[in-house]
Design a protein around this motif. Structure first.
Motif, PDB file in Angstrom:
ATOM      1  N   LEU A 207     -38.074   6.553 -12.893  1.00 15.94           N
ATOM      2  CA  LEU A 207     -38.576   5.189 -12.990  1.00 15.94           C
ATOM      3  C   LEU A 207     -37.471   4.149 -13.067  1.00 15.94           C
ATOM      4  CD1 LEU A 207     -41.410   5.739 -15.599  1.00 15.94           C
ATOM      5  CD2 LEU A 207     -41.624   5.642 -13.114  1.00 15.94           C
ATOM      6  N   ALA A 208     -36.246   4.562 -13.243  1.00 17.32           N
ATOM      7  CA  ALA A 208     -35.165   3.627 -13.547  1.00 17.32           C
ATOM      8  C   ALA A 208     -35.051   2.496 -12.530  1.00 17.32           C
ATOM      9  CB  ALA A 208     -33.843   4.391 -13.634  1.00 17.32           C
ATOM     10  N   ASP A 209     -35.174   2.831 -11.244  1.00 16.34           N
ATOM     11  CA  ASP A 209     -34.997   1.803 -10.231  1.00 16.34           C
ATOM     12  C   ASP A 209     -36.251   1.598  -9.393  1.00 16.34           C
ATOM     13  OD1 ASP A 209     -32.241   1.290 -10.819  1.00 16.34           O
ATOM     14  OD2 ASP A 209     -31.767   3.207  -9.886  1.00 16.34           O
ATOM     15  N   SER A 210     -37.404   2.046  -9.920  1.00 17.92           N
ATOM     16  CA  SER A 210     -38.619   1.984  -9.116  1.00 17.92           C
ATOM     17  C   SER A 210     -39.245   0.599  -9.093  1.00 17.92           C
ATOM     18  CB  SER A 210     -39.645   2.992  -9.648  1.00 17.92           C
ATOM     19  OG  SER A 210     -40.015   2.675 -10.970  1.00 17.92           O
ATOM     20  N   ALA A 211     -39.059  -0.182 -10.147  1.00 23.68           N
ATOM     21  CA  ALA A 211     -39.660  -1.510 -10.199  1.00 23.68           C
ATOM     22  C   ALA A 211     -38.928  -2.447  -9.246  1.00 23.68           C
ATOM     23  CB  ALA A 211     -39.608  -2.049 -11.620  1.00 23.68           C
ATOM     24  N   PRO A 212     -39.657  -3.197  -8.427  1.00 28.13           N
ATOM     25  CA  PRO A 212     -39.017  -4.130  -7.491  1.00 28.13           C
ATOM     26  C   PRO A 212     -38.127  -5.137  -8.208  1.00 28.13           C
ATOM     27  CG  PRO A 212     -41.319  -3.820  -6.919  1.00 28.13           C
ATOM     28  CD  PRO A 212     -41.123  -3.145  -8.251  1.00 28.13           C
ATOM     29  N   LYS A 213     -37.045  -5.509  -7.571  1.00 29.67           N
ATOM     30  CA  LYS A 213     -36.133  -6.530  -8.064  1.00 29.67           C
ATOM     31  C   LYS A 213     -35.474  -7.151  -6.842  1.00 29.67           C
ATOM     32  CE  LYS A 213     -32.627  -2.961  -8.826  1.00 29.67           C
ATOM     33  NZ  LYS A 213     -31.748  -2.303  -9.829  1.00 29.67           N
ATOM     34  N   GLY A 214     -34.656  -8.172  -7.018  1.00 26.67           N
ATOM     35  CA  GLY A 214     -34.066  -8.797  -5.847  1.00 26.67           C
ATOM     36  C   GLY A 214     -33.000  -9.808  -6.185  1.00 26.67           C
ATOM     37  N   GLU A 215     -32.390 -10.355  -5.151  1.00 30.79           N
ATOM     38  CA  GLU A 215     -31.315 -11.331  -5.324  1.00 30.79           C
ATOM     39  C   GLU A 215     -31.291 -12.269  -4.123  1.00 30.79           C
ATOM     40  OE1 GLU A 215     -26.525 -11.496  -6.351  1.00 30.79           O
ATOM     41  OE2 GLU A 215     -27.571  -9.574  -6.178  1.00 30.79           O
ATOM     42  N   THR A 216     -31.108 -13.542  -4.382  1.00 25.18           N
ATOM     43  CA  THR A 216     -30.947 -14.547  -3.334  1.00 25.18           C
ATOM     44  C   THR A 216     -29.625 -15.274  -3.573  1.00 25.18           C
ATOM     45  OG1 THR A 216     -31.954 -16.425  -4.515  1.00 25.18           O
ATOM     46  CG2 THR A 216     -33.451 -14.865  -3.416  1.00 25.18           C
ATOM     47  N   ALA A 217     -29.365 -16.260  -2.773  1.00 27.75           N
ATOM     48  CA  ALA A 217     -28.134 -17.030  -2.943  1.00 27.75           C
ATOM     49  C   ALA A 217     -28.147 -17.826  -4.242  1.00 27.75           C
ATOM     50  CB  ALA A 217     -27.943 -17.968  -1.758  1.00 27.75           C
ATOM     51  N   ASP A 218     -29.349 -18.128  -4.764  1.00 30.31           N
ATOM     52  CA  ASP A 218     -29.465 -18.969  -5.961  1.00 30.31           C
ATOM     53  C   ASP A 218     -29.688 -18.187  -7.247  1.00 30.31           C
ATOM     54  OD1 ASP A 218     -29.223 -21.465  -4.605  1.00 30.31           O
ATOM     55  OD2 ASP A 218     -31.291 -21.252  -3.922  1.00 30.31           O
ATOM     56  N   TYR A 219     -30.284 -17.000  -7.152  1.00 37.20           N
ATOM     57  CA  TYR A 219     -30.637 -16.273  -8.367  1.00 37.20           C
ATOM     58  C   TYR A 219     -30.840 -14.790  -8.076  1.00 37.20           C
ATOM     59  CZ  TYR A 219     -35.315 -16.568  -6.327  1.00 37.20           C
ATOM     60  OH  TYR A 219     -36.385 -16.470  -5.476  1.00 37.20           O
ATOM     61  N   SER A 220     -30.885 -14.010  -9.174  1.00 32.77           N
ATOM     62  CA  SER A 220     -31.274 -12.606  -9.093  1.00 32.77           C
ATOM     63  C   SER A 220     -32.407 -12.391 -10.083  1.00 32.77           C
ATOM     64  CB  SER A 220     -30.091 -11.684  -9.427  1.00 32.77           C
ATOM     65  OG  SER A 220     -29.624 -11.913 -10.744  1.00 32.77           O
ATOM     66  N   TRP A 221     -33.222 -11.371  -9.851  1.00 31.05           N
ATOM     67  CA  TRP A 221     -34.322 -11.107 -10.766  1.00 31.05           C
ATOM     68  C   TRP A 221     -34.563  -9.607 -10.900  1.00 31.05           C
ATOM     69  CZ3 TRP A 221     -39.237  -8.943  -9.669  1.00 31.05           C
ATOM     70  CH2 TRP A 221     -39.472  -8.644  -8.322  1.00 31.05           C
ATOM     71  N   LYS A 222     -35.046  -9.233 -12.071  1.00 30.22           N
ATOM     72  CA  LYS A 222     -35.405  -7.850 -12.347  1.00 30.22           C
ATOM     73  C   LYS A 222     -36.549  -7.865 -13.335  1.00 30.22           C
ATOM     74  CE  LYS A 222     -31.906  -7.325 -15.989  1.00 30.22           C
ATOM     75  NZ  LYS A 222     -30.749  -6.536 -16.472  1.00 30.22           N
ATOM     76  N   GLN A 223     -37.180  -6.722 -13.544  1.00 33.44           N
ATOM     77  CA  GLN A 223     -38.333  -6.689 -14.436  1.00 33.44           C
ATOM     78  C   GLN A 223     -38.349  -5.421 -15.270  1.00 33.44           C
ATOM     79  OE1 GLN A 223     -42.195  -6.101 -12.318  1.00 33.44           O
ATOM     80  NE2 GLN A 223     -40.928  -5.966 -10.457  1.00 33.44           N
ATOM     81  N   SER A 224     -39.012  -5.535 -16.431  1.00 29.94           N
ATOM     82  CA  SER A 224     -39.261  -4.399 -17.302  1.00 29.94           C
ATOM     83  C   SER A 224     -40.770  -4.279 -17.471  1.00 29.94           C
ATOM     84  CB  SER A 224     -38.583  -4.610 -18.659  1.00 29.94           C
ATOM     85  OG  SER A 224     -39.131  -5.736 -19.322  1.00 29.94           O
ATOM     86  N   GLU A 225     -41.190  -3.496 -18.411  1.00 28.94           N
ATOM     87  CA  GLU A 225     -42.615  -3.309 -18.654  1.00 28.94           C
ATOM     88  C   GLU A 225     -43.312  -4.609 -18.996  1.00 28.94           C
ATOM     89  OE1 GLU A 225     -45.433  -1.122 -22.019  1.00 28.94           O
ATOM     90  OE2 GLU A 225     -43.402  -0.413 -21.664  1.00 28.94           O
ATOM     91  N   ASP A 226     -42.658  -5.449 -19.783  1.00 28.46           N
ATOM     92  CA  ASP A 226     -43.310  -6.651 -20.309  1.00 28.46           C
ATOM     93  C   ASP A 226     -42.741  -7.965 -19.796  1.00 28.46           C
ATOM     94  OD1 ASP A 226     -44.956  -5.051 -21.978  1.00 28.46           O
ATOM     95  OD2 ASP A 226     -43.325  -4.884 -23.416  1.00 28.46           O
ATOM     96  N   GLU A 227     -41.569  -7.931 -19.156  1.00 24.99           N
ATOM     97  CA  GLU A 227     -40.897  -9.180 -18.824  1.00 24.99           C
ATOM     98  C   GLU A 227     -40.311  -9.173 -17.414  1.00 24.99           C
ATOM     99  OE1 GLU A 227     -39.212 -10.348 -23.279  1.00 24.99           O
ATOM    100  OE2 GLU A 227     -37.872  -9.433 -21.803  1.00 24.99           O
ATOM    101  N   VAL A 228     -40.066 -10.374 -16.934  1.00 28.27           N
ATOM    102  CA  VAL A 228     -39.309 -10.578 -15.706  1.00 28.27           C
ATOM    103  C   VAL A 228     -38.139 -11.494 -16.055  1.00 28.27           C
ATOM    104  CG1 VAL A 228     -39.304 -11.484 -13.360  1.00 28.27           C
ATOM    105  CG2 VAL A 228     -41.340 -10.330 -14.230  1.00 28.27           C
ATOM    106  N   GLU A 229     -36.916 -11.065 -15.743  1.00 25.67           N
ATOM    107  CA  GLU A 229     -35.731 -11.868 -16.025  1.00 25.67           C
ATOM    108  C   GLU A 229     -35.187 -12.449 -14.730  1.00 25.67           C
ATOM    109  OE1 GLU A 229     -32.757  -9.742 -18.124  1.00 25.67           O
ATOM    110  OE2 GLU A 229     -33.918  -9.589 -19.981  1.00 25.67           O
ATOM    111  N   VAL A 230     -34.988 -13.758 -14.729  1.00 25.31           N
ATOM    112  CA  VAL A 230     -34.430 -14.450 -13.577  1.00 25.31           C
ATOM    113  C   VAL A 230     -33.114 -15.083 -14.019  1.00 25.31           C
ATOM    114  CG1 VAL A 230     -34.875 -16.081 -11.713  1.00 25.31           C
ATOM    115  CG2 VAL A 230     -36.808 -14.995 -12.897  1.00 25.31           C
ATOM    116  N   THR A 231     -32.034 -14.743 -13.332  1.00 25.74           N
ATOM    117  CA  THR A 231     -30.708 -15.222 -13.720  1.00 25.74           C
ATOM    118  C   THR A 231     -30.129 -16.122 -12.638  1.00 25.74           C
ATOM    119  OG1 THR A 231     -30.304 -13.186 -14.986  1.00 25.74           O
ATOM    120  CG2 THR A 231     -28.387 -14.532 -14.417  1.00 25.74           C
ATOM    121  N   PHE A 232     -29.789 -17.345 -13.035  1.00 21.73           N
ATOM    122  CA  PHE A 232     -29.191 -18.315 -12.136  1.00 21.73           C
ATOM    123  C   PHE A 232     -27.717 -18.475 -12.514  1.00 21.73           C
ATOM    124  CE2 PHE A 232     -33.612 -19.292 -12.808  1.00 21.73           C
ATOM    125  CZ  PHE A 232     -34.105 -19.564 -11.541  1.00 21.73           C
TER     126      PHE A 232
END
Length: 304
Positions: A207-232
């Protein structure tokens, strides 16, 4: 009319207090109660362990601020100001869902409780653990409040009283059931997403890398069971620039503006509990944390 909330001191020798906020709060964007709590913790003034704070910030943002200061990329006085700033951490205990009649309960505490070596708040820790968070400890003085959030049109603060602070209270029983169902549902959802028919046999490594995540020129994002983190990450942005940052949380929308530049103003791929969404700012990094309102993973950050 206002609403009631409870103050629970860390020391078990001090009485818990049922208090009343004098004015109604019916708009998340005008939540003065949160500002009131932030001022309380800022005024407390306990000193914090510098090394622990630096490590916590590194874990949250991925930026080694001490290294930046040592290299001259950040002024030492700016780093000192950043580490001395007090804020509030919100621990969402009960999420507002249909099962909870769209009521949510949160604990408000000093976000530097560990670094300040604050006394464990045994009474709050016991309440949280009774709700289905085994091993969770809460430090320092705390406030507990309740909101109504139908995830559509209505949001308001509600009464939370001393009677609600019993481990036998009905809301605690409901929250424990919610936690159990949420974990089970999320596990099944993740199992389905990677083609595993028996979730009981899922290995954590699968399960470690099964949850979708991504990165653009402006930010990156990842998620856990309860949260989504967006980093600018934005060069030149400093902790003291908080007044230039505007973050607006909607139930299914996020708007982020930095120094008059709109970075995101879009519908999200999933619902959030807007009252529990937060953002933090450090030099060069703005991190937005979205509290999921629904079970399962998000296929994307933004709605297609």
């Amino acid at each position: 009319m206002g609403f009631k909330y409870v103050f629970i001191p860390a020391s078990p020798n001090d009485d818990m207090q049922e208090m009343e906020y004098e004015t109604d709060i019916t708009e998340l964007e005008k939540d003065s109660f949160r500002s009131f709590v932030e001022k309380f913790f800022a005024a407390a003034g306990q000193s914090a362990d510098r090394e622990i704070l630096l490590q916590q910030l590194k874990e949250r943002t991925g930026v080694d601020l001490q290294e930046k200061a040592d290299k001259g990329e950040m002024a030492n006085d700016m780093l000192d100001k950043l580490l001395s700033t007090s804020s509030v951490e919100i621990f969402p205990v009960q999420l507002p869902t249909k099962e909870t009649c769209f009521q949510g309960v949160s604990v408000y505490l000093d976000d530097k409780g560990v670094a300040k070596n604050l006394e464990e708040n045994i009474r709050v820790s016991s309440l949280v653990q009774a709700c289905g968070y085994p091993g969770q400890t809460i430090r320092g003085d705390c406030f507990i409040g309740r909101v109504f959030d139908d995830t559509q049109d209505e949001w308001r603060r509600m009464d939370f009283t001393l009677k609600d602070c019993s481990t036998d209270a009905e809301w605690i029983h409901v929250t424990k059931m919610q936690r159990a169902n949420r974990k089970s549902g999320d596990l099944q959802s993740m199992a389905n997403s990677i083609g595993v028919n028996n979730p009981a046999r899922i290995d954590p490594s699968m399960l470690a890398d099964s949850a979708p995540k991504g990165e653009t020129a402006d930010y990156s994002w990842k998620q856990s069971e309860d949260e989504v983190e967006v980093t600018f990450k934005k060069e030149g942005l400093q902790k003291g620039d908080k007044k230039y940052v505007k973050v607006a949380f909607g139930r299914k929308r996020l708007r982020v503006e930095v120094k008059d530049q709109v970075i995101i103003d879009s519908s999200l791929a999933g619902n959030t509990t807007a009252d529990e969404c937060t953002w933090t700012l450090s030099d060069g990094v703005l991190q937005v944390t979205l509290a999921k309102a629904d079970e399962g993973t998000w296929p994307e950050l933004l709605e297609a």
